[in-house]
Design a protein around this motif. Structure first.
Motif, PDB file in Angstrom:
ATOM      1  N   UNK A 163       0.812  -1.213   0.000  1.00  0.00           N
ATOM      2  CA  UNK A 163       0.000   0.000   0.000  1.00  0.00           C
ATOM      3  C   UNK A 163       0.839   1.253   0.000  1.00  0.00           C
ATOM      4  N   UNK A 164       1.926   1.239   0.763  1.00  0.00           N
ATOM      5  CA  UNK A 164       2.811   2.409   0.812  1.00  0.00           C
ATOM      6  C   UNK A 164       3.496   2.634  -0.530  1.00  0.00           C
ATOM      7  N   UNK A 165       3.874   1.545  -1.197  1.00  0.00           N
ATOM      8  CA  UNK A 165       4.493   1.679  -2.532  1.00  0.00           C
ATOM      9  C   UNK A 165       3.516   2.281  -3.522  1.00  0.00           C
ATOM     10  N   UNK A 166       2.249   1.910  -3.384  1.00  0.00           N
ATOM     11  CA  UNK A 166       1.221   2.470  -4.270  1.00  0.00           C
ATOM     12  C   UNK A 166       1.103   3.974  -4.070  1.00  0.00           C
ATOM     13  N   UNK A 167       1.042   4.399  -2.796  1.00  0.00           N
ATOM     14  CA  UNK A 167       0.937   5.827  -2.503  1.00  0.00           C
ATOM     15  C   UNK A 167       2.149   6.595  -2.969  1.00  0.00           C
ATOM     16  N   UNK A 168       3.344   6.011  -2.789  1.00  0.00           N
ATOM     17  CA  UNK A 168       4.561   6.680  -3.218  1.00  0.00           C
ATOM     18  C   UNK A 168       4.573   6.855  -4.733  1.00  0.00           C
ATOM     19  N   UNK A 169       4.051   5.856  -5.444  1.00  0.00           N
ATOM     20  CA  UNK A 169       3.964   5.976  -6.900  1.00  0.00           C
ATOM     21  C   UNK A 169       3.062   7.119  -7.329  1.00  0.00           C
ATOM     22  N   UNK A 170       1.962   7.325  -6.602  1.00  0.00           N
ATOM     23  CA  UNK A 170       1.061   8.435  -6.928  1.00  0.00           C
ATOM     24  C   UNK A 170       1.765   9.775  -6.712  1.00  0.00           C
TER      25      UNK A 170
END
Length: 308
Positions: free
Chosen positions: A260-267
């Protein structure tokens, strides 16, 4: 108009309910039995009732109750907490789309999106791209069912991106040091959540926005991260130490984070390095502040004053 808000007790949903009431619409709010003993949600729903809203008992586990709720109104606005990464929200939205299709009476549906336009994010980084892919699945279902729609791209919610000066892992302005993404000059769009709700309700009942995407892009709030930092420094009288992180170093952080954190960082990467909110043109008939010039939207200069 008769407007049904699904997710009316949520972060954006409660603001949409208020905006709908202020616009004079007969406002209905889904009351799900799943709130159980959540007294704060119940009290919020009852406060809507005191303001004139109609509470409609309905549940996603009872499809007929959902259809009955939809049949009572002209417009459905979904404000269920965003399509979270790998969440069941996608299934709930598809159930709502099916209920609207079965009911057959809805003049407009606004699915729960409100962030970056997913149609422009086909090349987004994994794993964050799944969020956009899920939203496109919902859009496909809406259009295949011939449901009249309006999609709203509201860009950066000020509560999450403005007060923090777009720093990750905080919601308030840093006191000594700020990290700039690259040179900090990539433009993003910051919008007060109450203004988002106002624009959403206006777009939901506007014949000009039928089967269109509306972008909330107020011209005074198209700002770079560096400009936001400078506004805060001017207001607070404090100069922050500025560190810069390169796109390569920013992405290198991914290896130590959960999914989930990787997803947010990508955004964050797409917003502040790619400029995905401002690297395309929007026509006047698609931009909310042009469509509704009567809305006195909050400038970020004023918004940041609440943190002083």
């Amino acid at each position: 108009m008769k407007v049904l808000v699904v997710g009316g007790s949520g972060y954006l949903g409660k603001r949409i309910v208020k905006a709908s009431l202020l616009e004079g619409h007969q406002t209905y709010v889904v009351q799900r039995p799943e709130i159980g003993l959540d007294i704060e949600k119940l009290q919020l729903l009852l406060s809507f009732k005191r303001q004139g809203a109609v509470l409609v008992p309905a549940s996603f586990s009872d499809f007929h109750s959902l259809v009955d709720a939809v049949k009572r109104v002209d417009v459905v606005i979904s404000a269920m907490s965003g399509v979270h990464f790998r969440s069941h929200n996608l299934l709930l939205q598809l159930k709502l789309v099916e209920a609207i299709r079965v009911a057959g009476n809805i003049k407009r549906f606004l699915p729960s999106e409100y962030g970056i336009d997913p149609a422009r994010m086909k090349d987004a980084l994994e794993p964050g791209r799944e969020t956009f892919d899920q939203k496109m699945i919902v859009r496909k279902a809406i259009e295949e069912a011939n449901i009249p729609f309006t999609y709203v791209s509201a860009n950066c919610f000020a509560g999450y991106f403005a007060g923090s000066l777009s720093e990750m892992h905080t919601l308030v302005p840093p006191t000594h040091q700020v990290t700039l993404y690259g040179d900090g000059n990539v433009k993003a769009v910051y919008v007060d959540e109450d203004d988002i709700a106002t624009y959403v309700v206006k777009a939901a009942t506007d014949p000009r926005t039928m089967n269109k995407t509306v972008y909330i892009r107020p011209p005074h709030n198209i700002l770079s991260q560096r400009e936001m930092v400078e506004k805060w420094e001017e207001l607070s009288g404090k100069v922050l130490e500025k560190k810069s992180i390169s796109p390569q170093d920013f992405l290198a952080r991914m290896k130590d984070l959960d999914l989930g954190q990787r997803a947010g960082l990508g955004h964050f990467y797409h917003i502040f390095f790619d400029g995905c909110m401002t690297n395309f043109e929007v026509r006047e008939d698609e931009e909310a502040s042009k469509l509704y010039p009567e809305v006195n939207y909050t400038r970020m200069d004023d918004y940041l004053k609440i943190y002083l």
